[in-house]
Design a protein around this motif. Structure first.
Motif, PDB file in Angstrom:
ATOM      1  N   GLN A 155       0.829  -1.207   0.000  1.00 40.24           N
ATOM      2  CA  GLN A 155       0.000   0.000   0.000  1.00 40.24           C
ATOM      3  C   GLN A 155       0.864   1.258   0.000  1.00 40.24           C
ATOM      4  O   GLN A 155       0.517   2.253  -0.645  1.00 40.24           O
ATOM      5  N   LEU A 156       1.992   1.222   0.715  1.00 41.92           N
ATOM      6  CA  LEU A 156       2.907   2.360   0.709  1.00 41.92           C
ATOM      7  C   LEU A 156       3.494   2.578  -0.685  1.00 41.92           C
ATOM      8  O   LEU A 156       3.680   3.720  -1.121  1.00 41.92           O
ATOM      9  N   LYS A 157       3.783   1.506  -1.374  1.00 43.39           N
ATOM     10  CA  LYS A 157       4.297   1.631  -2.735  1.00 43.39           C
ATOM     11  C   LYS A 157       3.261   2.301  -3.636  1.00 43.39           C
ATOM     12  O   LYS A 157       3.600   3.137  -4.475  1.00 43.39           O
ATOM     13  N   GLN A 158       1.977   1.971  -3.432  1.00 45.55           N
ATOM     14  CA  GLN A 158       0.926   2.608  -4.213  1.00 45.55           C
ATOM     15  C   GLN A 158       0.849   4.096  -3.930  1.00 45.55           C
ATOM     16  O   GLN A 158       0.525   4.898  -4.809  1.00 45.55           O
ATOM     17  N   LEU A 159       1.147   4.482  -2.692  1.00 45.83           N
ATOM     18  CA  LEU A 159       1.121   5.893  -2.321  1.00 45.83           C
ATOM     19  C   LEU A 159       2.283   6.655  -2.951  1.00 45.83           C
ATOM     20  O   LEU A 159       2.274   7.873  -3.002  1.00 45.83           O
ATOM     21  N   GLY A 160       3.267   5.917  -3.459  1.00 48.29           N
ATOM     22  CA  GLY A 160       4.422   6.547  -4.103  1.00 48.29           C
ATOM     23  C   GLY A 160       5.635   6.648  -3.219  1.00 48.29           C
ATOM     24  O   GLY A 160       6.577   7.376  -3.536  1.00 48.29           O
ATOM     25  N   ALA A 161       5.659   5.937  -2.099  1.00 49.07           N
ATOM     26  CA  ALA A 161       6.779   6.026  -1.161  1.00 49.07           C
ATOM     27  C   ALA A 161       8.075   5.560  -1.828  1.00 49.07           C
ATOM     28  O   ALA A 161       8.179   4.417  -2.270  1.00 49.07           O
ATOM     29  N   SER A 162       9.073   6.456  -1.883  1.00 46.20           N
ATOM     30  CA  SER A 162      10.304   6.150  -2.618  1.00 46.20           C
ATOM     31  C   SER A 162      11.394   5.618  -1.696  1.00 46.20           C
ATOM     32  O   SER A 162      12.527   6.094  -1.692  1.00 46.20           O
ATOM     33  N   CYS A 163      11.041   4.628  -0.890  1.00 45.89           N
ATOM     34  CA  CYS A 163      12.028   3.928  -0.065  1.00 45.89           C
ATOM     35  C   CYS A 163      12.937   3.087  -0.949  1.00 45.89           C
ATOM     36  O   CYS A 163      12.560   2.678  -2.055  1.00 45.89           O
ATOM     37  N   ASP A 164      14.114   2.777  -0.441  1.00 43.77           N
ATOM     38  CA  ASP A 164      14.965   1.795  -1.105  1.00 43.77           C
ATOM     39  C   ASP A 164      14.456   0.413  -0.706  1.00 43.77           C
ATOM     40  O   ASP A 164      14.896  -0.179   0.285  1.00 43.77           O
ATOM     41  N   TRP A 165      13.485  -0.079  -1.461  1.00 45.96           N
ATOM     42  CA  TRP A 165      12.796  -1.320  -1.077  1.00 45.96           C
ATOM     43  C   TRP A 165      13.720  -2.531  -1.129  1.00 45.96           C
ATOM     44  O   TRP A 165      13.403  -3.577  -0.547  1.00 45.96           O
ATOM     45  N   SER A 166      14.875  -2.419  -1.803  1.00 41.01           N
ATOM     46  CA  SER A 166      15.829  -3.533  -1.804  1.00 41.01           C
ATOM     47  C   SER A 166      16.422  -3.744  -0.413  1.00 41.01           C
ATOM     48  O   SER A 166      16.991  -4.794  -0.129  1.00 41.01           O
ATOM     49  N   ARG A 167      16.302  -2.738   0.455  1.00 41.53           N
ATOM     50  CA  ARG A 167      16.873  -2.810   1.800  1.00 41.53           C
ATOM     51  C   ARG A 167      15.805  -3.007   2.867  1.00 41.53           C
ATOM     52  O   ARG A 167      16.042  -2.749   4.041  1.00 41.53           O
ATOM     53  N   GLU A 168      14.628  -3.438   2.470  1.00 45.46           N
ATOM     54  CA  GLU A 168      13.533  -3.587   3.435  1.00 45.46           C
ATOM     55  C   GLU A 168      13.944  -4.503   4.583  1.00 45.46           C
ATOM     56  O   GLU A 168      14.526  -5.563   4.380  1.00 45.46           O
ATOM     57  N   ARG A 169      13.634  -4.062   5.802  1.00 47.45           N
ATOM     58  CA  ARG A 169      14.011  -4.818   6.992  1.00 47.45           C
ATOM     59  C   ARG A 169      12.779  -5.196   7.809  1.00 47.45           C
ATOM     60  O   ARG A 169      11.712  -4.591   7.684  1.00 47.45           O
ATOM     61  N   VAL A 561     -14.203   7.673   9.540  1.00 42.19           N
ATOM     62  CA  VAL A 561     -12.881   7.356   9.022  1.00 42.19           C
ATOM     63  C   VAL A 561     -12.827   7.653   7.521  1.00 42.19           C
ATOM     64  O   VAL A 561     -13.720   7.268   6.771  1.00 42.19           O
ATOM     65  N   ILE A 562     -11.796   8.357   7.109  1.00 45.06           N
ATOM     66  CA  ILE A 562     -11.539   8.564   5.687  1.00 45.06           C
ATOM     67  C   ILE A 562     -10.409   7.623   5.298  1.00 45.06           C
ATOM     68  O   ILE A 562      -9.289   7.745   5.801  1.00 45.06           O
ATOM     69  N   ASP A 563     -10.696   6.684   4.430  1.00 47.44           N
ATOM     70  CA  ASP A 563      -9.738   5.643   4.050  1.00 47.44           C
ATOM     71  C   ASP A 563      -8.820   6.175   2.945  1.00 47.44           C
ATOM     72  O   ASP A 563      -9.297   6.548   1.871  1.00 47.44           O
ATOM     73  N   PRO A 564      -7.503   6.213   3.184  1.00 53.05           N
ATOM     74  CA  PRO A 564      -6.606   6.758   2.149  1.00 53.05           C
ATOM     75  C   PRO A 564      -6.622   5.949   0.858  1.00 53.05           C
ATOM     76  O   PRO A 564      -6.478   6.509  -0.231  1.00 53.05           O
ATOM     77  N   LEU A 565      -6.809   4.635   0.967  1.00 55.39           N
ATOM     78  CA  LEU A 565      -6.833   3.813  -0.236  1.00 55.39           C
ATOM     79  C   LEU A 565      -8.076   4.106  -1.070  1.00 55.39           C
ATOM     80  O   LEU A 565      -8.032   4.112  -2.306  1.00 55.39           O
ATOM     81  N   GLU A 566      -9.183   4.351  -0.385  1.00 51.89           N
ATOM     82  CA  GLU A 566     -10.400   4.735  -1.103  1.00 51.89           C
ATOM     83  C   GLU A 566     -10.205   6.091  -1.788  1.00 51.89           C
ATOM     84  O   GLU A 566     -10.636   6.298  -2.929  1.00 51.89           O
ATOM     85  N   MET A 567      -9.535   6.998  -1.090  1.00 48.28           N
ATOM     86  CA  MET A 567      -9.308   8.333  -1.662  1.00 48.28           C
ATOM     87  C   MET A 567      -8.364   8.270  -2.869  1.00 48.28           C
ATOM     88  O   MET A 567      -8.601   8.933  -3.881  1.00 48.28           O
ATOM     89  N   THR A 568      -7.306   7.482  -2.778  1.00 51.09           N
ATOM     90  CA  THR A 568      -6.397   7.381  -3.921  1.00 51.09           C
ATOM     91  C   THR A 568      -7.082   6.667  -5.081  1.00 51.09           C
ATOM     92  O   THR A 568      -6.825   6.981  -6.242  1.00 51.09           O
ATOM     93  N   GLY A 569      -7.966   5.727  -4.762  1.00 51.84           N
ATOM     94  CA  GLY A 569      -8.714   5.057  -5.821  1.00 51.84           C
ATOM     95  C   GLY A 569      -9.645   6.008  -6.555  1.00 51.84           C
ATOM     96  O   GLY A 569      -9.830   5.901  -7.779  1.00 51.84           O
ATOM     97  N   LYS A 570     -10.237   6.949  -5.830  1.00 51.44           N
ATOM     98  CA  LYS A 570     -11.191   7.885  -6.438  1.00 51.44           C
ATOM     99  C   LYS A 570     -10.512   9.089  -7.079  1.00 51.44           C
ATOM    100  O   LYS A 570     -10.921   9.552  -8.153  1.00 51.44           O
ATOM    101  N   TYR A 571      -9.463   9.605  -6.430  1.00 52.80           N
ATOM    102  CA  TYR A 571      -8.907  10.890  -6.852  1.00 52.80           C
ATOM    103  C   TYR A 571      -7.426  10.845  -7.209  1.00 52.80           C
ATOM    104  O   TYR A 571      -6.896  11.840  -7.707  1.00 52.80           O
ATOM    105  N   GLY A 572      -6.771   9.725  -6.943  1.00 49.35           N
ATOM    106  CA  GLY A 572      -5.353   9.621  -7.232  1.00 49.35           C
ATOM    107  C   GLY A 572      -4.483   9.928  -6.027  1.00 49.35           C
ATOM    108  O   GLY A 572      -4.862  10.686  -5.136  1.00 49.35           O
ATOM    109  N   ALA A 573      -3.295   9.322  -6.006  1.00 53.41           N
ATOM    110  CA  ALA A 573      -2.380   9.504  -4.878  1.00 53.41           C
ATOM    111  C   ALA A 573      -1.898  10.949  -4.774  1.00 53.41           C
ATOM    112  O   ALA A 573      -1.744  11.486  -3.674  1.00 53.41           O
TER     113      ALA A 573
END
Length: 905
Positions: A155-169, A561-573
């Motif tokens: 879900q964070l990746k969908q939000l655009g989080a630019s972590c170095d995912w190769s180093r996920e711990r 509750v405002i669901d961020p995934l619902e909001m990104t689905g409707k309006y974009g990240a």
């Protein structure tokens, strides 16, 4: 995406997945120093073959944020979306500025939370974890973690989080587990970790100790039971004690009175009969007792109350435990046989009934009091006497306090320092053991032959005391916060001297919520300074809470509750991210309304349409930051771009994300889209080929610049348009930050700003007088020679922007009869209205609107004149009313001016 494929409207759902795949399938998010490293097997979860520093890369050129590791059980909520938007904006900004950036990702094993999830699954199968045994149960937890534990990461990746995912711990990774053992052993060897029998907050549902910070104190309705304790030497006499927990009376060790309470001085040292037991207990004197509260007599139950525990230590009272780990009455001689095995609340009912039957229940009062519940199980917690592991925390706290006092670490906003100091200066030893199976098992082994405890980094072959092989590892695991307290350096490979530790530690900033300053922030500072000799981060940005539009805390029970995934689905990240950044005012909670996200979806559409227009008119032109335009309007837009870049830079340096977003919004929508693109049409649709070419280049150059500035907050739309601008292989994510020029033409900026002032005035009159927007009209401008000089050469631009048929220039002192007037600092604009409007209808309309404004102004002035409102309403509410009043007054002035003009006709 080619020019022909650029859709008429922006569809984030068609754009974001493809852009995300591009990023994730490249090295875009990896720090520069790691790019030459191979994908070889990792030690401690880190690449060991990357160079210590890349060519020309210095420590000062590195920038690192460690992600607050979300629980492996979690899924994205709006608080996550908020904090990760802020962190990603900082990382993308610093990456564009040329830093070697590392946003270190990972998840927390979340001991209690994860174990609860799996135990609930087993409950549905009719199986208890003890039926499976430790190893099989842990196998089930790992299975669940592999299947479902990565939800929030995706879900964070969908939000655009630019972590170095190769180093996920993960906090139970082999490398991180090694760090945990190292810290435990070193602290134990220094005498800073010890084992002791003390009262803890005990969760009888989870059957584990929990920390003070995991206790939710809630006001609940209950009772005070007033009980009679007979004198041992004369049972016809008694003292009355009141309690909210009569079932704990079997653990009473004394009754206490205040030393100065004259009523009971003769009783001190005598014995009382403990009801229902026949056992006697002493009367003691202790200043803990409040003689004004109740009867002034207090039952002391050292093994089941924290305050009583302290009293018991002072008077050397016995610690009488009467409860099982499940909060049932013990099968013990101290508990009368009738009550043994009963649940604590069932026992309470029987105790009260039996006291009443024996004439020892004086009265029952209704009473509202604080109840401590576990934040996970929500069970009523018990103060419970057990053997636990503790950290002697004060030696670690002292340097951590000094680091903030000396400014080596700073809180943003600064007032959070007070909260930090208050807790750190009153810190208590940290109970770090938990009676769970999921987590870092305590590296201690007990010898059955000599009672020696062996603490070791690796499993010992025998007892380190007597050499016996009859040893067994401690069953408990460590508090989750013990391992997450090492996060900033354990994720970088400590205790090894890794290239990552050298380059990225200390990290630059920690972004987190105020609710875990004690849980996590303070512990990272203490552990980091203890084991690395350095602070773990330089800045701590504490963001506010996300609330609903009315300022209420979001909760499922409230249905708000405002669901961020619902909001990104409707309006974009991007629309969600921009909304959150735009509302991130330091120190103020965010009141989030879906309409704000809708508004910023419209902003994304505005961006898309403006860019689409530029691309449709670009022909063979390309951006050129070195261009020196001839036209004032082109010089002006490049100067405004650089001014905005400086604003955005300054705002991000100061963690004022709202100001960065506001500057971007004002420039992109207002300056670029509404003014420059419209102004550019004069050249684009004219006959001057040189002006056309120059304008195409400048349009693209300015577009290129603000795409860079907007990218940290809105990465998807900016990356998409960047590839349209520079080709499918181009990547904005790894481009360079906008480089402002230093030689702007201040005269050109001044002249175009004056053009905008005049055009704005004309547009305002047209709107106020209800003039048909498409109708071309005449304008007369009275001004001095200097103003005329500034506006000369821009008549064509002014006519286009203001929809004018002609402009008649007048001397500064001239006046025009029968015209609407707009006074400016350097000029007066007149619009002759004859034949343009129905005077009578416009007068009536304005008078009606002014009357409504009068009421609105009076209402707000009444509020602000009410001392109770100003003193008791939240500061932001009062500020909003003041802001509304000023806007209404300005509108009132504007309408009165229009009415006055009409009345002169």
């Amino acid at each position: 995406m080619s020019q022909q494929e650029l859709a008429k409207t922006y569809d984030p759902q068609a754009v974001e997945p493809a852009i995300n795949d591009q990023w994730l399938n490249s090295d875009a998010f990896r720090p520069k120093a790691n790019k030459s490293g191979s994908n070889s097997p990792k030690a401690n979860g880190l690449q060991t073959d990357s160079p210590k520093t890349a060519a020309g890369d210095k420590k000062d050129d590195a920038y690192c944020i460690v992600i607050p590791p979300p629980n492996v059980t979690g899924s994205l909520h709006m608080g996550h979306a908020f904090t990760f938007t802020i962190q990603d904006s900082l990382i993308r900004w610093q990456r564009l500025k040329g830093k070697s950036t590392l946003w270190q990702p990972g998840t927390d094993h979340a001991g209690i939370a994860t174990q609860m999830v799996v135990e609930r699954m087993l409950d549905k199968e009719g199986v208890h974890r003890r039926d499976l045994g430790r190893e099989r149960f842990l196998d089930r937890v790992w299975e669940w973690k592999e299947e479902s534990g990565g939800t929030i990461v995706n879900q964070l990746k969908q939000l655009g989080a630019s972590c170095d995912w190769s180093r996920e711990r993960f906090t139970l990774d082999e490398g991180l587990s090694r760090s945990v053992k190292e810290v435990f052993v070193r602290l134990y060897e220094e005498g800073l970790i010890y084992r002791g029998k003390r009262l803890v907050n005990w969760d009888p549902v989870l059957e584990t100790a929990v920390s003070d910070l995991e206790v939710q104190h809630e006001e609940e309705k209950g009772h005070f039971w007033h009980m009679c304790y007979p004198h041992a030497d004369d049972p016809s006499k008694h003292v009355i004690v009141a309690t909210t927990r009569p079932e704990t009376m079997f653990g009473d060790a004394a009754v206490a009175v205040h030393p100065d309470d004259e009523r009971y001085k003769e009783l001190v040292g005598k014995e009382l009969i403990l009801p229902l037991t026949g056992r006697t207990i002493p009367v003691i004197a202790d200043s803990y007792v409040d003689p004004e509260f109740g009867t002034g007599c207090v039952k002391i139950t050292p093994a089941h109350d924290f305050n009583d525990y302290d009293v018991g230590k002072r008077h050397d009272l016995p610690l009488i435990n009467i409860l099982t780990p499940q909060a049932h009455m013990l099968d013990d001689e101290m508990v009368p046989e009738k009550y043994r095995g009963m649940d604590r609340f069932e026992a309470r009912e029987h105790v009260v009934a039996d006291l009443d039957a024996e004439g020892l229940l004086h009265k029952i009062e209704e009473h509202t009091h604080q109840i401590g519940r576990g934040d996970r199980s929500h069970a009523v917690l018990e103060p419970y006497l057990t053997d636990q592991w503790y950290v002697d925390i004060k030696p670690l706290a002292e340097p951590a306090i000094k680091a903030v006092e000396d400014g080596e670490i700073r809180f943003v906003p600064q007032y959070w320092e007070k909260t930090y100091f208050e807790w750190m200066r009153n810190i208590q030893d940290w109970c770090i053991s938990r009676q769970l199976w999921w987590g870092h098992r305590i590296p201690a082994w007990y010898c059955s032959d000599c009672d020696h405890i062996s603490v070791s980094r690796a499993t010992p072959d025998c007892c380190q005391g007597c050499g016996s092989n009859n040893i067994k590892q401690d069953e408990d695991v460590l508090d989750t916060w013990f391992s997450s307290g090492l996060w900033p350096f354990s994720t970088l490979g400590w205790p090894d001297e890794t290239p990552e530790m050298d380059q990225f530690y200390p990290t630059n900033v920690l972004v987190t919520g105020f609710d875990i300053i004690f849980f996590w922030v303070a512990r990272m500072i203490m552990m980091g300074m203890k084991f690395t000799g350095k602070v773990p981060f330089k800045d701590i940005y504490i963001h506010a809470l996300i609330r609903d539009a009315e300022g209420q805390k979001m909760s499922k029970s409230k249905g708000n509750v405002i669901d961020p995934l619902e909001m990104t689905g409707k309006y974009g990240a991007d629309a969600l991210r921009f909304t959150l950044a735009h509302m991130a005012t330091p120190g103020r909670d965010v009141k989030l309304d879906e309409e704000r996200i809708v508004s910023n979806r419209n902003f994304m559409n505005k961006i898309w349409n403006a860019a689409r227009f530029v691309f449709m008119n670009r022909e063979d032109a390309a951006p050129d930051i070195s261009i020196r335009p001839e036209l004032d309007v082109n010089r002006w837009i490049l100067a405004e771009l650089d001014s905005t870049a400086a604003e955005v830079d300054k705002a991000l340096v100061e963690y004022r994300f709202n100001e960065a977003a506001s500057a971007l919004y004002n420039f992109i929508w207002g300056t670029y889209c509404d003014w420059y693109v419209e102004a550019a049409k004069v050249s684009l649709y004219g006959d001057d080929d040189a002006a056309k070419t120059e304008t195409r280049i400048v349009m693209l150059t300015a577009l290129e610049g603000w795409l860079k500035l907007l990218h940290p907050i809105c990465p998807y739309i900016t990356e998409t348009l960047w590839q349209e601008l520079h080709g499918a292989d181009a990547r904005l994510v790894t481009a360079t930050w906008h480089d402002p020029r230093e030689d702007h033409d201040a005269g050109a900026v001044r002249r175009i700003r004056k053009v905008i002032d005049v055009v704005s005035a004309i547009r305002s009159i047209r709107g106020e007088m209800n003039v048909n927007p498409g109708k071309r009209i005449e304008a007369e401008i009275a001004c001095a020679a200097a103003m005329r000089s500034d506006l000369d050469g821009h008549e064509k631009l002014m006519k286009s922007l203001a929809r004018l048929e002609s402009i008649n220039w007048l001397d500064a002192a001239a006046e025009v009869e029968g015209a609407a007037v707009a006074p400016l600092p350097d000029a007066t604009v007149y619009l002759p209205l004859a034949g343009l409007v129905n005077i009578e209808e416009e007068v009536a309309r304005l008078e009606k609107n002014i009357a409504k404004l009068d009421k609105d102004i009076a209402m707000r002035e009444g509020k602000l004149g009410n001392a109770r409102f100003c003193d008791n309403a939240p500061a932001d509410v009062v500020a909003k009313v003041k802001e509304e009043l000023e806007e209404l007054k300005a509108k009132h002035t504007e309408m009165n001016a229009g009415l006055e003009s009409l009345n002169k006709l």
